[in-house]
Write a protein that holds these residues in place. Structure first.
Motif, mmCIF file in Angstrom:
data_model
loop_
_atom_site.group_PDB
_atom_site.id
_atom_site.type_symbol
_atom_site.label_atom_id
_atom_site.label_comp_id
_atom_site.label_asym_id
_atom_site.label_seq_id
_atom_site.Cartn_x
_atom_site.Cartn_y
_atom_site.Cartn_z
ATOM 1 N N THR A 2 -2.059 4.550 18.566
ATOM 2 C CA THR A 2 -0.483 5.048 18.889
ATOM 3 C C THR A 2 0.323 3.720 18.869
ATOM 4 O O THR A 2 -0.231 2.443 19.071
ATOM 5 N N ALA A 3 1.601 3.961 19.043
ATOM 6 C CA ALA A 3 2.481 2.783 19.226
ATOM 7 C C ALA A 3 2.043 2.189 20.464
ATOM 8 O O ALA A 3 2.346 0.877 20.524
ATOM 9 N N ASN A 4 1.475 2.756 21.505
ATOM 10 C CA ASN A 4 1.332 2.068 22.792
ATOM 11 C C ASN A 4 -0.087 1.357 22.960
ATOM 12 O O ASN A 4 -0.203 0.843 23.923
ATOM 13 N N SER A 5 -0.815 1.531 21.929
ATOM 14 C CA SER A 5 -2.128 1.029 21.745
ATOM 15 C C SER A 5 -1.897 -0.443 21.540
ATOM 16 O O SER A 5 -1.401 -1.271 20.807
ATOM 17 N N ILE A 6 -3.251 -1.272 22.353
ATOM 18 C CA ILE A 6 -3.263 -2.613 22.438
ATOM 19 C C ILE A 6 -4.496 -2.873 21.866
ATOM 20 O O ILE A 6 -5.613 -2.588 22.450
ATOM 21 N N VAL A 7 -4.744 -3.366 20.559
ATOM 22 C CA VAL A 7 -6.076 -3.386 19.859
ATOM 23 C C VAL A 7 -6.277 -4.919 19.889
ATOM 24 O O VAL A 7 -5.560 -5.820 19.421
ATOM 25 N N LEU A 8 -7.628 -4.847 20.286
ATOM 26 C CA LEU A 8 -8.433 -6.340 20.262
ATOM 27 C C LEU A 8 -9.018 -6.654 18.995
ATOM 28 O O LEU A 8 -9.999 -5.757 18.484
ATOM 29 N N GLN A 9 -8.627 -7.540 18.169
ATOM 30 C CA GLN A 9 -9.365 -7.692 16.905
ATOM 31 C C GLN A 9 -10.287 -8.950 17.183
ATOM 32 O O GLN A 9 -10.171 -10.189 17.182
ATOM 33 N N ALA A 10 -11.471 -8.309 17.363
ATOM 34 C CA ALA A 10 -12.765 -8.967 17.644
ATOM 35 C C ALA A 10 -13.408 -9.397 16.554
ATOM 36 O O ALA A 10 -14.252 -10.337 16.662
ATOM 37 N N SER A 11 -13.411 -8.578 15.508
ATOM 38 C CA SER A 11 -14.250 -8.932 14.293
ATOM 39 C C SER A 11 -13.746 -10.260 13.403
ATOM 40 O O SER A 11 -12.509 -10.371 13.357
ATOM 41 N N PRO A 12 -14.813 -10.789 13.034
ATOM 42 C CA PRO A 12 -14.345 -12.215 12.338
ATOM 43 C C PRO A 12 -13.682 -11.695 10.977
ATOM 44 O O PRO A 12 -14.144 -10.431 10.524
ATOM 45 N N CYS A 13 -12.725 -12.560 10.331
ATOM 46 C CA CYS A 13 -12.070 -12.209 8.999
ATOM 47 C C CYS A 13 -13.034 -11.650 8.109
ATOM 48 O O CYS A 13 -12.898 -11.243 7.040
ATOM 49 N N SER A 14 -14.328 -12.449 8.032
ATOM 50 C CA SER A 14 -15.132 -12.201 7.031
ATOM 51 C C SER A 14 -16.039 -11.140 7.175
ATOM 52 O O SER A 14 -16.658 -10.498 6.100
ATOM 53 N N PHE A 15 -15.964 -9.975 8.207
ATOM 54 C CA PHE A 15 -16.326 -9.023 8.293
ATOM 55 C C PHE A 15 -15.294 -7.824 8.015
ATOM 56 O O PHE A 15 -14.310 -7.964 8.485
ATOM 57 N N ALA A 25 -3.597 -1.183 13.918
ATOM 58 C CA ALA A 25 -2.688 -1.391 15.023
ATOM 59 C C ALA A 25 -1.250 -1.704 14.669
ATOM 60 O O ALA A 25 -0.255 -1.166 14.950
ATOM 61 N N LEU A 26 -1.218 -2.337 13.314
ATOM 62 C CA LEU A 26 0.055 -2.593 12.576
ATOM 63 C C LEU A 26 0.856 -1.081 12.169
ATOM 64 O O LEU A 26 2.030 -0.923 12.201
ATOM 65 N N TYR A 27 -0.067 -0.473 11.473
ATOM 66 C CA TYR A 27 0.372 0.951 11.148
ATOM 67 C C TYR A 27 1.073 1.767 11.964
ATOM 68 O O TYR A 27 2.126 2.307 11.875
ATOM 69 N N PHE A 28 0.512 1.888 13.333
ATOM 70 C CA PHE A 28 0.861 2.566 14.287
ATOM 71 C C PHE A 28 1.825 1.962 15.046
ATOM 72 O O PHE A 28 2.526 2.700 15.966
ATOM 73 N N GLY A 29 2.212 0.856 14.806
ATOM 74 C CA GLY A 29 3.368 0.002 15.585
ATOM 75 C C GLY A 29 2.817 -0.381 17.031
ATOM 76 O O GLY A 29 3.528 -0.923 18.017
ATOM 77 N N GLY A 30 1.330 -0.750 17.144
ATOM 78 C CA GLY A 30 0.602 -1.087 18.417
ATOM 79 C C GLY A 30 0.902 -2.667 18.400
ATOM 80 O O GLY A 30 1.406 -3.178 17.564
#
Length: 94
Positions: A2-15, A25-30
């Motif tokens: 949701t827009a209230n979500s705080i998402v941890l981007q833990a995956s390497p960008c190669s994954f 996160a960005l789609y939902f406005g989080g």
């Protein structure tokens, strides 16, 4: 998420799954919290980040989740309360 979500981007960008963390996160406005390079390999750093940023959503590969779980279960760390903000914890990949 949701827009209230705080998402941890833990995956390497190669994954491939990092796309889900970022776009979700960005789609939902989080809010997206990005770990620095190799930050996903340090369970203590991840716990501190989750606590400090009040992360609500996190995705981990099974090996990273096992490492994080083991670290949190270690009675000398006192990180169990730090993870109280997590509302969705997902295991992805192999």
């Amino acid at each position: 998420m949701t827009a209230n979500s705080i998402v941890l981007q833990a995956s390497p960008c190669s994954f491939y799954f990092h796309f889900e963390e970022i776009i979700g996160a960005l789609y939902f406005g989080g809010t997206l919290v990005m770990l620095p390079s190799n930050g996903n390999r340090d369970a203590q750093y991840i716990c501190a980040c989750i606590e400090n940023q009040q992360v609500t959503v996190a995705f981990f590969v099974p090996l990273s989740m096992k490492s994080l779980y083991g670290y949190v279960q270690d009675s000398s760390n006192n990180y169990q309360p730090a993870l109280q903000s997590i509302r969705r914890l997902c295991s992805v990949g192999m």
